[in-house]
Motif scaffolding. Sequence first.
Motif, PDB file in Angstrom:
ATOM      1  N   SER A 237       0.831  -1.204   0.000  1.00 28.85           N
ATOM      2  CA  SER A 237       0.000   0.000   0.000  1.00 28.85           C
ATOM      3  C   SER A 237       0.868   1.257   0.000  1.00 28.85           C
ATOM      4  CB  SER A 237      -0.959   0.004   1.189  1.00 28.85           C
ATOM      5  OG  SER A 237      -0.234  -0.053   2.393  1.00 28.85           O
ATOM      6  N   ALA A 238       1.994   1.197   0.723  1.00 30.09           N
ATOM      7  CA  ALA A 238       2.899   2.348   0.682  1.00 30.09           C
ATOM      8  C   ALA A 238       3.428   2.520  -0.738  1.00 30.09           C
ATOM      9  CB  ALA A 238       4.057   2.138   1.647  1.00 30.09           C
ATOM     10  N   GLY A 239       3.690   1.400  -1.409  1.00 25.53           N
ATOM     11  CA  GLY A 239       4.161   1.439  -2.782  1.00 25.53           C
ATOM     12  C   GLY A 239       3.136   2.068  -3.707  1.00 25.53           C
ATOM     13  N   ALA A 240       1.844   1.760  -3.476  1.00 26.10           N
ATOM     14  CA  ALA A 240       0.789   2.314  -4.319  1.00 26.10           C
ATOM     15  C   ALA A 240       0.790   3.830  -4.220  1.00 26.10           C
ATOM     16  CB  ALA A 240      -0.564   1.748  -3.907  1.00 26.10           C
ATOM     17  N   VAL A 241       0.900   4.334  -2.999  1.00 26.89           N
ATOM     18  CA  VAL A 241       0.885   5.782  -2.797  1.00 26.89           C
ATOM     19  C   VAL A 241       2.121   6.421  -3.426  1.00 26.89           C
ATOM     20  CG1 VAL A 241       0.936   7.610  -1.083  1.00 26.89           C
ATOM     21  CG2 VAL A 241      -0.486   5.605  -0.713  1.00 26.89           C
ATOM     22  N   LEU A 242       3.285   5.809  -3.148  1.00 23.81           N
ATOM     23  CA  LEU A 242       4.531   6.338  -3.705  1.00 23.81           C
ATOM     24  C   LEU A 242       4.474   6.314  -5.231  1.00 23.81           C
ATOM     25  CD1 LEU A 242       7.419   7.266  -2.948  1.00 23.81           C
ATOM     26  CD2 LEU A 242       8.137   4.908  -3.325  1.00 23.81           C
ATOM     27  N   GLY A 243       4.026   5.186  -5.778  1.00 24.13           N
ATOM     28  CA  GLY A 243       3.936   5.050  -7.233  1.00 24.13           C
ATOM     29  C   GLY A 243       3.023   6.098  -7.833  1.00 24.13           C
ATOM     30  N   GLY A 244       1.870   6.316  -7.189  1.00 19.32           N
ATOM     31  CA  GLY A 244       0.911   7.297  -7.699  1.00 19.32           C
ATOM     32  C   GLY A 244       1.515   8.694  -7.725  1.00 19.32           C
ATOM     33  N   LEU A 245       2.133   9.087  -6.611  1.00 18.23           N
ATOM     34  CA  LEU A 245       2.706  10.434  -6.533  1.00 18.23           C
ATOM     35  C   LEU A 245       3.832  10.611  -7.542  1.00 18.23           C
ATOM     36  CD1 LEU A 245       2.707  11.068  -2.693  1.00 18.23           C
ATOM     37  CD2 LEU A 245       1.163  11.989  -4.408  1.00 18.23           C
ATOM     38  N   LEU A 246       4.722   9.592  -7.615  1.00 16.99           N
ATOM     39  CA  LEU A 246       5.848   9.673  -8.553  1.00 16.99           C
ATOM     40  C   LEU A 246       5.349   9.805  -9.981  1.00 16.99           C
ATOM     41  CD1 LEU A 246       8.558   7.160  -7.321  1.00 16.99           C
ATOM     42  CD2 LEU A 246       8.670   9.651  -7.453  1.00 16.99           C
ATOM     43  N   LEU A 247       4.322   9.016 -10.308  1.00 16.93           N
ATOM     44  CA  LEU A 247       3.788   9.039 -11.667  1.00 16.93           C
ATOM     45  C   LEU A 247       3.239  10.420 -12.006  1.00 16.93           C
ATOM     46  CD1 LEU A 247       3.296   7.057 -14.027  1.00 16.93           C
ATOM     47  CD2 LEU A 247       0.982   6.777 -13.164  1.00 16.93           C
ATOM     48  N   GLY A 248       2.444  10.971 -11.066  1.00 19.69           N
ATOM     49  CA  GLY A 248       1.866  12.291 -11.296  1.00 19.69           C
ATOM     50  C   GLY A 248       2.949  13.349 -11.489  1.00 19.69           C
ATOM     51  N   ILE A 249       3.960  13.312 -10.624  1.00 21.71           N
ATOM     52  CA  ILE A 249       5.033  14.310 -10.700  1.00 21.71           C
ATOM     53  C   ILE A 249       5.855  14.126 -11.976  1.00 21.71           C
ATOM     54  CG2 ILE A 249       7.161  15.093  -9.585  1.00 21.71           C
ATOM     55  CD1 ILE A 249       5.783  14.391  -6.898  1.00 21.71           C
ATOM     56  N   ALA A 250       6.120  12.872 -12.326  1.00 18.44           N
ATOM     57  CA  ALA A 250       6.880  12.608 -13.556  1.00 18.44           C
ATOM     58  C   ALA A 250       6.138  13.167 -14.761  1.00 18.44           C
ATOM     59  CB  ALA A 250       7.101  11.103 -13.712  1.00 18.44           C
ATOM     60  N   GLU A 251       4.833  12.980 -14.768  1.00 18.61           N
ATOM     61  CA  GLU A 251       4.042  13.481 -15.897  1.00 18.61           C
ATOM     62  C   GLU A 251       4.110  14.994 -15.997  1.00 18.61           C
ATOM     63  OE1 GLU A 251       0.562  10.179 -16.568  1.00 18.61           O
ATOM     64  OE2 GLU A 251       0.060  12.178 -15.882  1.00 18.61           O
ATOM     65  N   ALA A 252       3.922  15.652 -14.850  1.00 12.44           N
ATOM     66  CA  ALA A 252       3.901  17.112 -14.862  1.00 12.44           C
ATOM     67  C   ALA A 252       5.260  17.682 -15.273  1.00 12.44           C
ATOM     68  CB  ALA A 252       3.494  17.645 -13.495  1.00 12.44           C
ATOM     69  N   PHE A 253       6.330  17.144 -14.723  1.00 16.63           N
ATOM     70  CA  PHE A 253       7.658  17.665 -15.071  1.00 16.63           C
ATOM     71  C   PHE A 253       8.034  17.288 -16.500  1.00 16.63           C
ATOM     72  CE2 PHE A 253       7.946  18.475 -10.603  1.00 16.63           C
ATOM     73  CZ  PHE A 253       8.793  19.557 -10.519  1.00 16.63           C
ATOM     74  N   GLY A 254       7.618  16.093 -16.906  1.00 15.22           N
ATOM     75  CA  GLY A 254       7.878  15.684 -18.282  1.00 15.22           C
ATOM     76  C   GLY A 254       7.208  16.632 -19.259  1.00 15.22           C
ATOM     77  N   ALA A 255       5.949  16.974 -18.966  1.00 13.05           N
ATOM     78  CA  ALA A 255       5.209  17.872 -19.856  1.00 13.05           C
ATOM     79  C   ALA A 255       5.830  19.267 -19.836  1.00 13.05           C
ATOM     80  CB  ALA A 255       3.749  17.941 -19.434  1.00 13.05           C
ATOM     81  N   GLY A 256       6.276  19.683 -18.652  1.00 13.13           N
ATOM     82  CA  GLY A 256       6.788  21.038 -18.530  1.00 13.13           C
ATOM     83  C   GLY A 256       8.183  21.218 -19.099  1.00 13.13           C
ATOM     84  N   TYR A 257       9.080  20.276 -18.821  1.00 12.33           N
ATOM     85  CA  TYR A 257      10.476  20.501 -19.204  1.00 12.33           C
ATOM     86  C   TYR A 257      10.871  19.810 -20.505  1.00 12.33           C
ATOM     87  CZ  TYR A 257      11.430  22.768 -14.780  1.00 12.33           C
ATOM     88  OH  TYR A 257      11.428  23.636 -13.741  1.00 12.33           O
ATOM     89  N   VAL A 258      10.270  18.662 -20.796  1.00 13.60           N
ATOM     90  CA  VAL A 258      10.671  17.972 -22.018  1.00 13.60           C
ATOM     91  C   VAL A 258       9.708  18.344 -23.134  1.00 13.60           C
ATOM     92  CG1 VAL A 258      11.345  15.778 -23.030  1.00 13.60           C
ATOM     93  CG2 VAL A 258      11.574  16.135 -20.569  1.00 13.60           C
ATOM     94  N   SER A 259       8.633  17.609 -23.274  1.00 16.84           N
ATOM     95  CA  SER A 259       7.645  17.983 -24.277  1.00 16.84           C
ATOM     96  C   SER A 259       6.304  17.443 -23.847  1.00 16.84           C
ATOM     97  CB  SER A 259       8.011  17.407 -25.635  1.00 16.84           C
ATOM     98  OG  SER A 259       6.882  17.470 -26.472  1.00 16.84           O
TER      99      SER A 259
END
Lengths: 291, 384
Positions: A237-259
């Motif tokens: 369950s800790a992994g689910a939360v960590l995975g969710g947050l990481l995924l969301g942040i990766a998406e936002a930074f990916g969209a903002g800094y890469v393309s």
Amino acid sequence: MLSQAVQFLFSGLTLGAIYALVALGFTLIFNASHVINFAQGEFVMIGGMTTVFLVGFGLPMPMAIALAVAAATGIGMALEKLAVEPARQASITTLIIITIGASIFLRGLAQLVWDKKLHALPPFTGDAPIGILGATILPQSLWAMGVGVLLLLALRWFFARTLLGQAMLATANNRMAAQLVGINVRRILLLSFALSAALGAAAGILIAPITLTAYDVGTNIGLKGFAAVMLGGLGSSAGAVLGGLLLGIAEAFGAGYVSSAYKDAFAFVIIMLVLLWMPRGLLGGAAAERV
Amino acid sequence: MPKTTFRLALAALGIGAALAWSPAGAQQPITIGAFLSVTGPAAFLGDPEQKTLEMYVDEINKKGGVLGRPLKLVSYDDAGDAEKARTFAKRLIEQDKVDLILGGTTTGTTMAVVPLVESAGVPFVSMAGAVVIIEPVKKWVFKTPHTDRMACERIFSDMRERKITKIGMISGAGGFDKSMRQECLNVAKQYSIEIVADESYGAQDNDMTAQLAKIRNVAGVQAVVNPGFGQGPAIVTKNFRQLGMTMPLYQSHGVASKQFIELAGAAAEGVRLPAAALLVAEVLPDSDKQKPVVLGYKKAYEARFKSEVSTFGGHAYDALFIAVDAIKRAGGADKAKVRDAIEATKGYIGTGGVVNMSAKDHMGLDASAFRMLEVKNGSWSIVK
């Protein structure tokens, strides 16, 4: 430059909180039954859409939310009773396919019961953005994160302090042993569906004012939630939360800094890399506490 | 088994014969084929189109049909899938033997069918947006909606009046979005507008603050254009306000429906977009030639279906009546004659504008068909 990064972080955390809730739903059912419930995304849709329509009928928001969560919970239990339990002798693969079928069915049903249009839910407490460090965040995002944290704490308490929660943990660890000490594992299975449906519905309601909702939002968000589970480690369950947050942040930074065009790809590339080095996900290592 | 089959065949033959010899058979119906995206991602376009066609085919038949012959509508749902659209169009041509084809809700489904109608020689009126459908001109292919290029031109001319020269653009990944983005890039120079930021988002994205924050940080951006349809533009509009951006925001005709205002809520205030007269039927001046047409259609549609009229249904209205008008002038449903008659359409007043087609222009609308609208107090108003 800092304000931009903070902005990306905010949007990442908002989406991440929602992914985490969906991922938790996956985890609950997986632990109780080893089934990956691909109808998890539909609970998100049912939560959002039911609330939208109840509010449309003039119900006050809190009551609409309560009813929507109740409705989704009911549907989750019905799914377990009518589709999963009758086939409990079947293989896990069959059960997973059943949940895929159920998700298609629920999506079709939503099209008939409601409509095919997009809907917006009014935000809980206004939509005047709040400025922090030069970035802005919507009150609704705070709601999403806050309620997400509360639900997580409530779950922790449930598993650590209540007999029922302990029973679920026991079933997750060893189904046979749990049955032998007198735990009604079928009841536990039903409970896991009810809980994860409620979690999904809560996620759907929290996010509906920000991202809009429609009969088909479940597919995408379900997939993202599943990706978060894989990233964090199946069954943790800790992994689910960590995975969710990481995924969301990766998406936002990916969209903002890469393309922005490769936003989704960016998130999935991270998952591929993690799985390549850590096939059981970030926190999916040796079976410790699995819920 | 063979015996039953034989009997069935006999029965079918009998029914067929009875139908053919019934008095109504003396007036063979004119068969209109349609393939529309009634379900799937483009359902919000295809659904009103289908309803509009059904409603007006019924009405025309109640009034005695066209040239004394009833209309028969054969309609298939392609669910927005180009492959399905092609299969259905083939069925319409070969099996249903339709006299003409309406439809193609999206540019994708339309373009999949173009080669078929061109080789079979069936008049085809599309309800999809992109310029590629009619440019270069294809002998049998026509379309009713405005093109995305006209939308860009209308937006840019409005910007020029507001002395805006540097803009940011954010667009989606859909066919409509990409096509309009390209058209905007193509025509920007003519309006001395420089596109200094060009961002995009995916079809299922539900947060565009990252892209918008990037645009905001580009020096000199005076306005933002968002070519797109579906949920994207509503979210862009919300995110735009969330970031506290105060420069003008332009949306496209792709979201020209009340639903956009509902979805974007208060964030929609002040947003401008080019749209057809239908959207502002009530507030059009009485002198407007289109007013009776758009008001009539709006009232009929809303009374029958209890839902808000959309410009997309209007595209179906125009397609049907341009076809009916052409059949009347052609004196029958002969395919070549109907094609020529559609091409000769002059001064047809529809929901999309005044249509004057020619051998070079298979759409027949000009930029005046677009009204520049602004969202004010949760409703559309015309920008003078």
